[in-house]
Design a protein around this motif. Structure first.
Motif: not given
Length: 293
Positions: A15, A225, A228, A248-249, A252, A267-268
């Protein structure tokens, strides 16, 4: 749990790699490039074409495609983004949005809707792994992508801090008019910065093609991705981009552990929470400055 954390950190490297060019362009020119994901997919197709038609491995293909993408970035900045920027802050965003649509549909017209991958052209690297203590299996390709991301972000940071071109880029990003007074050509510097950003996009496209499948419309998820990760880490911050990609990862990974459909939702949620925290902090700062004024 430890295995999931390790996999999440390594995924964060991907990412960060795909967000690098987006963050770099924003930090230099304050342009949010909505064609970023589509250009990464375009690079993946370019590497696939070199492998399928000419027998070049994706790693050798990068030696061919990296300078091509850099030249494409220079051309896009000089003849498209530079001109659209004169129309205000919104026009470059609309321009890159239109560019993304054009790229996606051209790829669909040329290659159809079939998914493709670079994995068959990199041999056992696509599935080989190392076994770490604690029964943790780490993919060699995931480690390679993470190392490339760290090296790229570190190299760009050193370039910006310790080279004449890097200092010119930083000066132009701060105040292009003042930079012009000391002999810096802002138009040329911005074109060079976009060329560098497009080279990083090429690397991201290679990583995308090696680790997963792609199709002509894969650009939108990759853009999401990247966006974010860049926002979580602080838009325009290179090392922040790496931290944002990892956060982020990991979010998720945690979401997927809690619910089978929670991978993207996790992640969102992390993105929204960080964005809300940043907006709240900015609002409090403005309020504090208003009271002291």
């Amino acid at each position: 749990m430890m295995n999931q954390l390790v996999q999440g950190v390594l995924l964060g490297g991907y990412y960060a790699l795909i967000a690098c060019g987006l963050s770099f362009m924003f930090s230099v020119m304050r342009i949010i490039n909505l064609a970023h994901g589509s250009l990464a997919v375009f690079s993946a197709y370019g590497l696939w074409l070199l492998a399928e038609r000419f027998g070049l491995s994706p790693f050798l293909g990068l030696a061919v495609l990296l300078p091509v993408m850099a030249v494409l970035g220079w051309v896009l900045q000089r003849y498209l983004l530079e001109r659209s920027a004169r129309g205000g802050a919104l026009l470059p965003i609309l321009t890159t949005f239109g560019l993304a649509i054009v790229i996606d549909n051209l790829l669909f017209e040329q290659f159809g809707a079939d998914t493709r991958s670079l994995a068959p052209y990199i041999g056992s690297l696509s599935y080989d792994s190392w076994e770490w203590p604690g029964n943790i299996y780490v993919g060699k390709l995931a480690v390679l992508i993470f190392v490339v991301a760290v090296a790229l972000l570190g190299g760009l940071q050193l370039f910006l801090n310790h080279s004449a071109m890097g200092r010119s880029i930083r000066a132009t990003s701060e105040d292009p008019d003042t930079a012009g007074l000391v002999g810096i050509d802002a138009v040329r510097i911005n074109a060079m910065a976009t060329a560098i950003a497009m080279a990083t996009v090429c690397l991201a496209g290679a990583a995308l093609g090696m680790r997963a499948t792609f199709d002509p419309y894969s650009g939108a998820p990759q853009l999401l991705f990247a966006f974010e990760a860049a926002v979580i880490g602080g838009a325009g911050s290179l090392w922040g981009t790496l931290a944002g990609g990892i956060v982020l990862a990991l979010a998720q990974t945690l979401g997927a552990k809690l619910h089978p459909l929670g991978f993207l939702i996790g992640g969102h949620v992390a993105f929204v929470l960080v964005l809300f925290a940043r907006l709240t902090a900015a609002g409090r700062l403005r309020s504090l400055l208003g009271r002291t004024a």
